[in-house]
Enzyme design. Sequence first.
Site, PDB file in Angstrom:
ATOM      1  N   ILE A 106      40.357  -7.669   8.013  1.00  0.00           N
ATOM      2  CA  ILE A 106      39.573  -8.859   8.388  1.00  0.00           C
ATOM      3  C   ILE A 106      38.073  -8.648   8.199  1.00  0.00           C
ATOM      4  CG2 ILE A 106      41.252  -9.948   9.936  1.00  0.00           C
ATOM      5  CD1 ILE A 106      39.889  -8.569  12.294  1.00  0.00           C
ATOM      6  N   GLY A 107      37.670  -7.434   7.854  1.00  0.00           N
ATOM      7  CA  GLY A 107      36.236  -7.216   7.615  1.00  0.00           C
ATOM      8  C   GLY A 107      35.983  -5.830   7.059  1.00  0.00           C
TER       9      GLY A 107
ATOM     10  N   GLY B  21      32.567  -3.047   6.122  1.00  0.00           N
ATOM     11  CA  GLY B  21      31.128  -2.784   6.168  1.00  0.00           C
ATOM     12  C   GLY B  21      30.802  -1.528   5.397  1.00  0.00           C
TER      13      GLY B  21
ATOM     14  N   TYR C 161      30.370   1.511   6.319  1.00  0.00           N
ATOM     15  CA  TYR C 161      31.094   2.749   6.633  1.00  0.00           C
ATOM     16  C   TYR C 161      32.318   2.466   7.496  1.00  0.00           C
ATOM     17  CZ  TYR C 161      28.376   2.350  10.961  1.00  0.00           C
ATOM     18  OH  TYR C 161      27.806   1.899  12.131  1.00  0.00           O
ATOM     19  N   GLY C 162      32.886   1.266   7.340  1.00  0.00           N
ATOM     20  CA  GLY C 162      34.058   0.962   8.148  1.00  0.00           C
ATOM     21  C   GLY C 162      34.856  -0.211   7.638  1.00  0.00           C
TER      22      GLY C 162
ATOM     23  N   VAL D 174      37.773  -3.191   9.233  1.00  0.00           N
ATOM     24  CA  VAL D 174      38.412  -3.733  10.437  1.00  0.00           C
ATOM     25  C   VAL D 174      39.711  -4.425  10.035  1.00  0.00           C
ATOM     26  CG1 VAL D 174      38.141  -5.196  12.472  1.00  0.00           C
ATOM     27  CG2 VAL D 174      36.120  -4.147  11.434  1.00  0.00           C
TER      28      VAL D 174
ATOM     29  N   ASP E 112      19.616  -5.977  16.825  1.00  0.00           N
ATOM     30  CA  ASP E 112      20.224  -6.464  15.580  1.00  0.00           C
ATOM     31  C   ASP E 112      21.023  -7.740  15.835  1.00  0.00           C
ATOM     32  OD1 ASP E 112      20.811  -6.497  12.872  1.00  0.00           O
ATOM     33  OD2 ASP E 112      22.435  -5.036  13.008  1.00  0.00           O
TER      34      ASP E 112
END
Length: 353
Positions: A27-28, A30, A32-33, A35, A145
């Site tokens: 679902i996502g 980034g 360094y990751g 999800v 952020d």
Amino acid sequence: MVQQPPQGGSRKISFNVSEQYEIQDVIGEGAYGVVCSAIHKPSGQKVAIKKITPFDHSMFCLRTLREMKLLRYFNHENIISILDIQRPRNYESFNEVYLIQELMETDMHRVIRTQDLSDDHCQYFIYQTLRALKAMHSANVLHRDLKPSNLLLNANCDLKVCDFGLARSAASTDDNSGFMTEYVATRWYRAPEIMLTFKEYTKAIDVWSVGCILAEMLSGKPLFPGKDYHHQLTLILDVLGTPTMEDYYGIKSRRAREYIRSLPFKKKIPFKALFPKSNELALDLLEKLLAFNPAKRITVEEALRHPYLEPYHDPDDEPTAPPIPEGFFDFDKNKDALSKEQLKTLIYEEIMR
């Protein structure tokens, strides 16, 4: 147990998580990751599992450590919580972090891009964002952020703030000198003082970001989409006008003052002209959130009491959080002296505690 979510494309993603979880969809993604959504089989609960591989870069390690420590610290309806952290078998084989979190259906960035928000939606979403921020600021934590993609939403319109990877203590005694090097927060939501001085950052930087988010909800597009540092400031001054003498002398850095003085004089554009269809009370709050001078910007508590949020404001149901304990951010103070291996040890210890 290693599981692979169904995926298009050639890149393989594998999740090495407990058999209690059945991985579903990506679902996502980034820097360094990744999800994935998953089901916790014993309870049937839908969850999000965030797989982080931070150990290539010290900066990713620091962000992961902050995120884990802070999300565990806060227990708040409008802050995403960590339900569980996958414990590694041993230190030697430890090279991924798995955070199990509540599953939220979407985020504010996606919602703004795909639909017009009603005034009621804007009120409720800003109220919930400020409610979360009250807890953070009472704990002496700056999020640093805040932006639409870090506000997660579900079909009930519940909002939860996420991504504490850049957060830090507001009571920090260091001079924030490392602040900009790591400060990769989206420029569009950055307060002007971040670009104009490198010394003091206060809770007012988060308040500015909330103002930018409210403006984006009202119009469906970012208010200050700067291409770079100079363009960002230009866009801000195009709307707010040239700073008053008092605000001008409030800027600590001489270089920053000289830069402002070199720019042509600009008249303020009334928010009513920019958002002609918007609720007058929303624009009054916006004016106070987007004060150029951080010392004159409204506080979170004042914003919660603003007439625009009156339908939702309840002083008995806007909890604070205890101030973060001494030493909570010690790893941040020594971050330049810590090796990646030492940071990995700190992350391991945080997971195992």
